[in-house]
Design a protein around this motif. Structure first.
Motif, PDB file in Angstrom:
ATOM      1  N   GLU A   6       0.833  -1.204   0.000  1.00 28.57           N
ATOM      2  CA  GLU A   6       0.000   0.000   0.000  1.00 28.57           C
ATOM      3  C   GLU A   6       0.871   1.258   0.000  1.00 28.57           C
ATOM      4  OE1 GLU A   6      -1.979  -2.910   3.003  1.00 28.57           O
ATOM      5  OE2 GLU A   6       0.024  -2.191   2.498  1.00 28.57           O
ATOM      6  N   SER A   7       0.292   2.323  -0.502  1.00 26.89           N
ATOM      7  CA  SER A   7       0.925   3.641  -0.443  1.00 26.89           C
ATOM      8  C   SER A   7      -0.158   4.706  -0.511  1.00 26.89           C
ATOM      9  CB  SER A   7       1.928   3.819  -1.583  1.00 26.89           C
ATOM     10  OG  SER A   7       1.274   3.723  -2.834  1.00 26.89           O
ATOM     11  N   GLY A   8       0.231   5.942  -0.189  1.00 28.35           N
ATOM     12  CA  GLY A   8      -0.699   7.054  -0.330  1.00 28.35           C
ATOM     13  C   GLY A   8      -1.291   7.576   0.950  1.00 28.35           C
ATOM     14  N   SER A  21      -3.192   3.597  -2.835  1.00 34.23           N
ATOM     15  CA  SER A  21      -2.881   2.657  -3.905  1.00 34.23           C
ATOM     16  C   SER A  21      -2.413   1.346  -3.296  1.00 34.23           C
ATOM     17  CB  SER A  21      -1.783   3.212  -4.812  1.00 34.23           C
ATOM     18  OG  SER A  21      -2.196   4.402  -5.443  1.00 34.23           O
ATOM     19  N   CYS A  22      -2.668   0.258  -4.010  1.00 31.23           N
ATOM     20  CA  CYS A  22      -2.198  -1.063  -3.612  1.00 31.23           C
ATOM     21  C   CYS A  22      -1.593  -1.712  -4.852  1.00 31.23           C
ATOM     22  CB  CYS A  22      -3.343  -1.902  -3.076  1.00 31.23           C
ATOM     23  SG  CYS A  22      -2.900  -3.605  -2.672  1.00 31.23           S
ATOM     24  N   GLY A 116      -1.371  -6.557   2.710  1.00 27.66           N
ATOM     25  CA  GLY A 116      -0.260  -5.632   2.677  1.00 27.66           C
ATOM     26  C   GLY A 116       0.166  -5.261   4.081  1.00 27.66           C
ATOM     27  N   GLN A 117       1.161  -4.383   4.162  1.00 25.40           N
ATOM     28  CA  GLN A 117       1.721  -4.010   5.469  1.00 25.40           C
ATOM     29  C   GLN A 117       0.950  -2.873   6.119  1.00 25.40           C
ATOM     30  OE1 GLN A 117       2.822  -2.866   2.629  1.00 25.40           O
ATOM     31  NE2 GLN A 117       3.099  -0.663   2.996  1.00 25.40           N
TER      32      GLN A 117
END
Length: 125
Positions: A6-8, A21-22, A116-117
């Motif tokens: 993941e991010s964002g 986002s993934c 995800g983390q």
């Protein structure tokens, strides 16, 4: 195996927006049902949204319906969560998840076998 990143996440004021986002990699993630969950400190991991393998079907928790939008682009092995009109109670760690059974949909996190983390989302009042 499927890997999810993941991010964002970040800090935003109430009423603001964020897009999570993934990024998925590994074995055929495009065939998996995917979802977003969130977990606030001291609370259980809660369902946020799910999207079917092809992206044509979506489902949302009542708490985010009308404010959040889940989407995916299988050619990019990516999934997104557009979050608008954010509230302080949306503050949590957000996780993307994948269910290899392809069933649409489960809201129980135990049904998802890849995670995800997590990315932190903090909404200030």
């Amino acid at each position: 195996q499927v890997q999810l990143v993941e991010s964002g996440g970040g800090l935003v004021q109430a009423g603001g927006s964020l897009r999570l986002s993934c990024a998925a990699s590994g074995r055929t993630p495009s065939t998996y049902t995917m979802g977003w969950f969130r977990q606030a400190p001291g609370k259980e991991r809660d369902f946020v949204a799910a999207i079917s393998r092809g992206g044509s079907s979506t489902h949302y928790a009542d708490t985010v319906k009308g404010r959040f939008t889940i989407s995916r682009v299988n050619t990019k092995n990516a999934m997104y969560l557009q979050m608008n009109s954010l509230k302080p109670e949306d503050t949590a760690v957000y996780y993307c998840a994948a269910d290899s059974s392809g069933h649409f949909y489960y809201t129980n996190p135990d049904e998802y076998n890849y995670w995800g983390q997590g990315t932190q989302v903090t909404v200030s009042s």
